[in-house]
Motif scaffolding. Structure first.
Motif, mmCIF file in Angstrom:
data_model
loop_
_atom_site.group_PDB
_atom_site.id
_atom_site.type_symbol
_atom_site.label_atom_id
_atom_site.label_comp_id
_atom_site.label_asym_id
_atom_site.label_seq_id
_atom_site.Cartn_x
_atom_site.Cartn_y
_atom_site.Cartn_z
ATOM 1 N N SER A 254 0.976 -1.177 -0.131
ATOM 2 C CA SER A 254 0.141 0.030 -0.088
ATOM 3 C C SER A 254 0.946 1.366 -0.025
ATOM 4 O O SER A 254 1.721 1.410 0.743
ATOM 5 C CB SER A 254 -0.986 0.067 0.953
ATOM 6 O OG SER A 254 -1.878 -1.032 1.188
ATOM 7 N N GLN A 255 0.629 2.079 -0.931
ATOM 8 C CA GLN A 255 1.146 3.519 -1.023
ATOM 9 C C GLN A 255 0.620 4.410 -1.755
ATOM 10 O O GLN A 255 -0.108 4.094 -2.404
ATOM 11 C CB GLN A 255 2.666 3.439 -1.443
ATOM 12 C CG GLN A 255 2.584 2.942 -2.844
ATOM 13 C CD GLN A 255 4.195 2.791 -3.264
ATOM 14 O OE1 GLN A 255 4.782 1.925 -3.159
ATOM 15 N NE2 GLN A 255 4.880 3.934 -4.187
ATOM 16 N N MET A 256 0.723 5.879 -1.385
ATOM 17 C CA MET A 256 0.416 6.727 -2.239
ATOM 18 C C MET A 256 0.932 7.171 -3.516
ATOM 19 O O MET A 256 2.339 6.758 -3.687
ATOM 20 C CB MET A 256 0.190 8.156 -1.414
ATOM 21 C CG MET A 256 -0.759 8.144 -0.177
ATOM 22 S SD MET A 256 -2.603 7.435 -0.639
ATOM 23 C CE MET A 256 -3.207 9.069 -0.960
ATOM 24 N N VAL B 224 -6.579 11.663 -3.818
ATOM 25 C CA VAL B 224 -7.234 10.382 -4.242
ATOM 26 C C VAL B 224 -8.615 10.852 -3.593
ATOM 27 O O VAL B 224 -8.860 11.367 -2.826
ATOM 28 C CB VAL B 224 -6.724 9.290 -3.022
ATOM 29 C CG1 VAL B 224 -5.410 8.790 -3.753
ATOM 30 C CG2 VAL B 224 -6.704 9.386 -1.773
ATOM 31 N N GLN C 123 -7.890 3.122 -2.506
ATOM 32 C CA GLN C 123 -6.719 2.419 -1.663
ATOM 33 C C GLN C 123 -5.765 1.887 -2.513
ATOM 34 O O GLN C 123 -5.725 0.813 -2.844
ATOM 35 C CB GLN C 123 -7.511 1.139 -0.877
ATOM 36 C CG GLN C 123 -8.691 1.749 0.181
ATOM 37 C CD GLN C 123 -9.305 0.520 0.720
ATOM 38 O OE1 GLN C 123 -9.782 -0.582 -0.040
ATOM 39 N NE2 GLN C 123 -9.477 0.497 2.135
ATOM 40 N N PRO C 124 -4.707 2.980 -2.872
ATOM 41 C CA PRO C 124 -3.853 2.507 -3.805
ATOM 42 C C PRO C 124 -2.828 1.563 -3.238
ATOM 43 O O PRO C 124 -2.515 1.359 -2.253
ATOM 44 C CB PRO C 124 -2.867 3.894 -3.960
ATOM 45 C CG PRO C 124 -4.190 4.886 -3.480
ATOM 46 C CD PRO C 124 -4.726 4.474 -2.356
ATOM 47 N N LEU D 234 -5.287 2.263 -7.940
ATOM 48 C CA LEU D 234 -6.055 3.094 -7.265
ATOM 49 C C LEU D 234 -7.199 2.448 -6.381
ATOM 50 O O LEU D 234 -7.327 2.656 -5.180
ATOM 51 C CB LEU D 234 -6.463 4.359 -7.937
ATOM 52 C CG LEU D 234 -5.298 5.138 -8.557
ATOM 53 C CD1 LEU D 234 -6.005 6.333 -9.346
ATOM 54 C CD2 LEU D 234 -4.431 5.947 -7.513
#
Length: 477
Positions: free
Chosen positions: A17-19, A60, A65-66, A91
């Motif tokens: 998980s990461q932006m 976002v 939930q990228p 994304l």
């Protein structure tokens, strides 16, 4: 806009998980409004400014939930355990107008744990090529991922030279690849592999649930869809360029665009990828590579299905490919049925096209517009061999219980007037790199109607110029 992030919820151990990493001072190059509306991103629901923020990685939407997915695969014939989304982020899965989940994926969103030392960026030229190719194939009727948006920023990216960073937003039902199954098999995660199979059947292959053995029906469907996809590639002269198993979708869609090309002058062993020194992914090898990749997938299924079951399913590939390809070529030639003499007739046509370096698309288009012997001779060249083929072809089509006008109408529905030629994409890229995005948008609109002659657009159907033969496209992005 509503999200139902099934992959995120089901496989927490197989992604990171990461932006996204935002583009600096982003600009919207091209937006697919029709696709946006389908996904619930109509202009009434999301302003252009917000759209740009989301699809340039700066923000976002609630519910996203990228994540970067982990998978492996065979690259140029060799297994690579270190693969994954190295520059892409899923994304989330949006519930679209059809009530189904559709993936929203940013390509060029920054480094992830799977970047293998790369910067995680995509450059403007490759992003333009992917955006246009997705839509070009879709409107030709060839299954493909779709393109929602193309954004560009001021971030410098270094490849052979300094280039601009860009992000292409990709849309498809699922990003699950052959490589997802290979990863779980080779890392001996048996329970997770079975879980992934069940997940795919439940959400993407529900018709298999009614079969006596859903897992076998699922694998058979992947075989059949892959065969049909590659038959379409061959019929329309599309060369993917990097058919690694991690670039193969379980859905049977064209996926992960890189150094692709549509054929200009017909060359059966055409290599579109400048980095493919052995010609592994040459145009005429695509059908066999499709089966090779399916064998890699079958190996990953060997703990779920028996060897005999896997072999039987794989044996369906070649007949399915040949029947589908024959049906497409039958339509392209304007034949109402397929007779024994039609196979050599087609083979001779392709030989003549290669011998005289005739344009693949424009040759079939000409056959769908005229049966005047003089016009055909002017195109093929005034030789006895060419005259013999033209006369044999005209005898064949004139034997049919259909008028020439009706035949032409049918043929023009399958023989495009416009394709995304490499030189057209290159012209658009060079203009875009100078800040002029008009050609990108013009091609995007043109290719929505590839089979219809469009007013003042006929120059886009011209044979590729001589300089286009020198274009070299590689995996660099």
């Amino acid at each position: 806009m509503h999200f139902n992030n099934l992959y995120y919820q089901t496989f927490p151990n197989h992604y990171h998980s990461q932006m996204p990493m935002a583009l600096a001072n982003p600009m919207l190059v091209c937006k697919n409004q029709e696709l946006a509306n389908f996904l619930g991103l109509s202009e009434q629901r999301i302003r252009d400014a917000d759209f740009l923020q989301v699809f340039s990685g700066q923000a976002v939407i609630e519910g996203m939930q990228p994540l970067a997915q982990k998978y492996t695969g065979h690259q140029f014939g060799y297994y690579n355990p270190d693969l994954g989304d190295g520059r892409g982020l899923l994304l989330g899965e949006v519930i679209a107008e059809d009530g189904l989940n559709w993936d929203l994926h940013l390509k060029g969103a920054g480094p992830t744990p799977y970047s293998r030392g790369g910067d995680g960026r995509a450059v403007l030229r490759s992003s333009i090529r992917e955006f246009l190719a997705c839509e070009a194939l879709h409107y030709l009727g060839i299954p493909s991922s779709r393109a929602l948006a193309l954004t560009v920023g001021e971030n410098p990216v270094y490849r052979e030279t300094q280039e601009q960073a860009a992000i292409c937003t990709r849309v498809c039902r699922s990003h699950i690849r052959f490589g997802h199954f290979e990863y779980l098999f080779h890392s001996k995660q048996t329970d997770e592999l079975k879980k992934l199979v069940d997940f795919c059947i439940a959400h993407y292959f529900t018709e298999c649930l009614a079969e006596p053995k859903p897992e076998l029906a699922f694998f058979r469907q992947i075989v059949i869809r892959t065969a049909q996809l590659i038959a379409k590639w061959q019929a329309y002269g599309f060369c993917h360029g990097v058919m690694n198993s991690d670039n193969m979708s379980i859905l049977g869609i064209t996926f992960d665009f890189g150094p692709y090309a549509f054929l200009d002058a017909y060359q059966e062993n055409f290599i579109c990828n400048h980095s493919d020194h052995s010609g592994r992914y040459a145009f005429n090898r695509q059908p066999s590579i499709g089966l090779w990749n399916l064998n890699c997938l079958a190996h990953a299924f060997s703990g779920i299905l028996s060897i005999d079951e896997l072999k039987a399913a794989l044996q369906e590939y070649e007949p399915e490919f040949l029947v589908h390809y024959r049906d497409l070529m039958q339509q392209k030639l304007g034949l109402t049925d397929w007779q024994p003499q039609d196979q050599p007739l087609l083979g001779q046509l392709l030989d003549l096209m290669q011998q005289h370096q005739l344009d693949f698309t424009n040759t079939f288009r000409l056959l769908s517009e005229t049966d005047e012997q003089a016009e055909l001779m002017a195109w093929f060249g005034a030789t006895e061999q060419n005259m013999a083929w033209i006369n044999a072809y005209l005898r064949r089509v004139n034997q049919q219980d259909i008028s020439a006008d009706e035949r032409f109408k049918c043929m023009q529905k399958v023989n495009p007037n416009y394709i995304l030629r490499n030189y057209l994409a290159q012209n658009a890229i060079e203009a875009a790199e100078k800040g002029d995005f008009s050609q990108v948008n013009e091609l995007f609109e043109l290719l929505k109607n590839p089979f219809t002659t469009q007013k003042d657009k006929q120059h886009f159907a011209d044979n590729a110029p001589q300089w286009a033969q020198q274009l070299e496209i590689s995996c660099s992005s």
